[in-house]
Structures are given as structure tokens and as C-alpha cells.
Design a protein around this motif. Sequence first.
Motif, short mmCIF file in Angstrom:
data_model
loop_
_atom_site.label_atom_id
_atom_site.label_comp_id
_atom_site.label_asym_id
_atom_site.label_seq_id
_atom_site.Cartn_x
_atom_site.Cartn_y
_atom_site.Cartn_z
N UNK A 1 0.85 -1.18 0.00
CA UNK A 1 0.00 0.00 0.00
C UNK A 1 0.90 1.24 0.00
N UNK A 2 0.56 2.26 -0.78
CA UNK A 2 1.39 3.47 -0.84
C UNK A 2 1.34 4.27 0.46
N UNK A 3 2.40 5.00 0.70
CA UNK A 3 2.46 5.89 1.87
C UNK A 3 2.26 7.32 1.39
N UNK A 4 1.39 8.04 2.10
CA UNK A 4 1.12 9.45 1.82
C UNK A 4 1.41 10.25 3.07
N UNK A 5 1.90 11.46 2.88
CA UNK A 5 2.24 12.36 3.98
C UNK A 5 1.29 13.55 3.92
N UNK A 6 0.68 13.88 5.06
CA UNK A 6 -0.26 15.00 5.12
C UNK A 6 0.33 16.07 6.02
N UNK A 7 0.76 17.15 5.39
CA UNK A 7 1.32 18.30 6.11
C UNK A 7 0.20 19.30 6.39
N UNK A 8 0.29 19.99 7.53
CA UNK A 8 -0.74 20.95 7.89
C UNK A 8 -0.14 22.29 8.28
N UNK A 9 -0.97 23.33 8.15
CA UNK A 9 -0.56 24.69 8.51
C UNK A 9 -1.81 25.42 8.98
N UNK A 10 -1.73 26.06 10.16
CA UNK A 10 -2.88 26.78 10.69
C UNK A 10 -2.63 28.29 10.81
N UNK A 11 -1.83 28.84 9.98
CA UNK A 11 -1.40 30.24 9.98
C UNK A 11 -0.30 30.49 11.01
N UNK A 12 -0.27 29.73 12.09
CA UNK A 12 0.76 29.90 13.13
C UNK A 12 1.84 28.82 13.05
N UNK A 13 1.41 27.62 12.73
CA UNK A 13 2.30 26.48 12.84
C UNK A 13 2.21 25.58 11.62
N UNK A 14 3.37 25.29 11.03
CA UNK A 14 3.45 24.31 9.94
C UNK A 14 3.92 22.99 10.56
N UNK A 15 3.20 21.92 10.29
CA UNK A 15 3.58 20.60 10.79
C UNK A 15 3.83 19.70 9.58
N UNK A 16 5.08 19.26 9.44
CA UNK A 16 5.43 18.36 8.36
C UNK A 16 5.28 16.92 8.85
N UNK A 17 4.48 16.16 8.14
CA UNK A 17 4.26 14.76 8.47
C UNK A 17 5.51 13.97 8.10
N UNK A 18 6.20 13.45 9.10
CA UNK A 18 7.42 12.69 8.82
C UNK A 18 7.22 11.19 8.95
N UNK A 19 5.99 10.76 9.28
CA UNK A 19 5.72 9.33 9.41
C UNK A 19 4.91 8.79 8.25
N UNK A 20 3.96 9.56 7.75
CA UNK A 20 3.13 9.11 6.66
C UNK A 20 2.07 8.12 7.09
N UNK A 54 -4.69 24.86 6.31
CA UNK A 54 -4.27 24.20 5.07
C UNK A 54 -3.78 22.79 5.35
N UNK A 55 -4.01 21.92 4.39
CA UNK A 55 -3.48 20.56 4.43
C UNK A 55 -3.01 20.21 3.03
N UNK A 56 -1.85 19.60 2.94
CA UNK A 56 -1.36 19.16 1.64
C UNK A 56 -0.92 17.71 1.74
N UNK A 57 -1.02 17.03 0.62
CA UNK A 57 -0.66 15.61 0.55
C UNK A 57 0.58 15.47 -0.32
N UNK A 58 1.57 14.77 0.23
CA UNK A 58 2.77 14.42 -0.54
C UNK A 58 2.76 12.92 -0.77
N UNK A 59 3.24 12.52 -1.94
CA UNK A 59 3.36 11.09 -2.21
C UNK A 59 4.70 10.57 -1.68
N UNK A 60 4.99 9.32 -1.96
CA UNK A 60 6.21 8.69 -1.44
C UNK A 60 7.49 9.35 -1.91
#
Length: 83
Positions: A1-20, A54-60
Motif C-alpha cells: 500500500x502506498x504511503x502518503x504524507x499529510x502536512x498541515x498549517x494553521x497560519x501559526x504552525x506548519x507541521x510536516x508529516x514525517x511518518x506518513x 491548510x493541508x497538503x498531501x505528498x506522495x512517497x
Amino acid sequence: MPIYFIDTNNDDTFVEDDQGQDLPDAEAAREAALAALPDMARDKLPDGDHRTFCASVRDQTGVVIYEASLTLVGTWKAGGSAP
């Protein structure tokens, strides 16, 4: 199954998904990103009259394949009062 990473930003904090997440396809990743937005808003509000979540999806490979945002804009109207 593919792994996707969902990064989020709420105007104050950007959180990069490092686990997927193991998700069946890009559509499932899109749905996960969209589902994250209301949760982000609930966690942060009320905190001002203008916010963008905001939320963005990155692929593998790290390529952003989907982006979504939710914007709150509140304005006082005639007869209203500021806190």
C-alpha cells in the motif's frame, strides 16, 4: 500500500508529516487531508476573525499531489459589538 504524507498549517504552525500513512490510493489521501481541516479549526477557534487552515498531501517521492484550505472570515456588522 502506498504511503502518503499529510502536512498541515494553521497560519501559526506548519507541521510536516514525517511518518506518513498507508492509504490505498491518492483519493483516500485527499479524503484524509480534507477530514483534517475541520479538526484543525475546532482546535484553534475561536482565535481571531480571520484564519486559514491548510493541508497538503505528498506522495512517497515527496511531490505535493493535493492541497486544500479552509478559511474563516468573521466581520462585525452594524449594531454588533466588539468583545
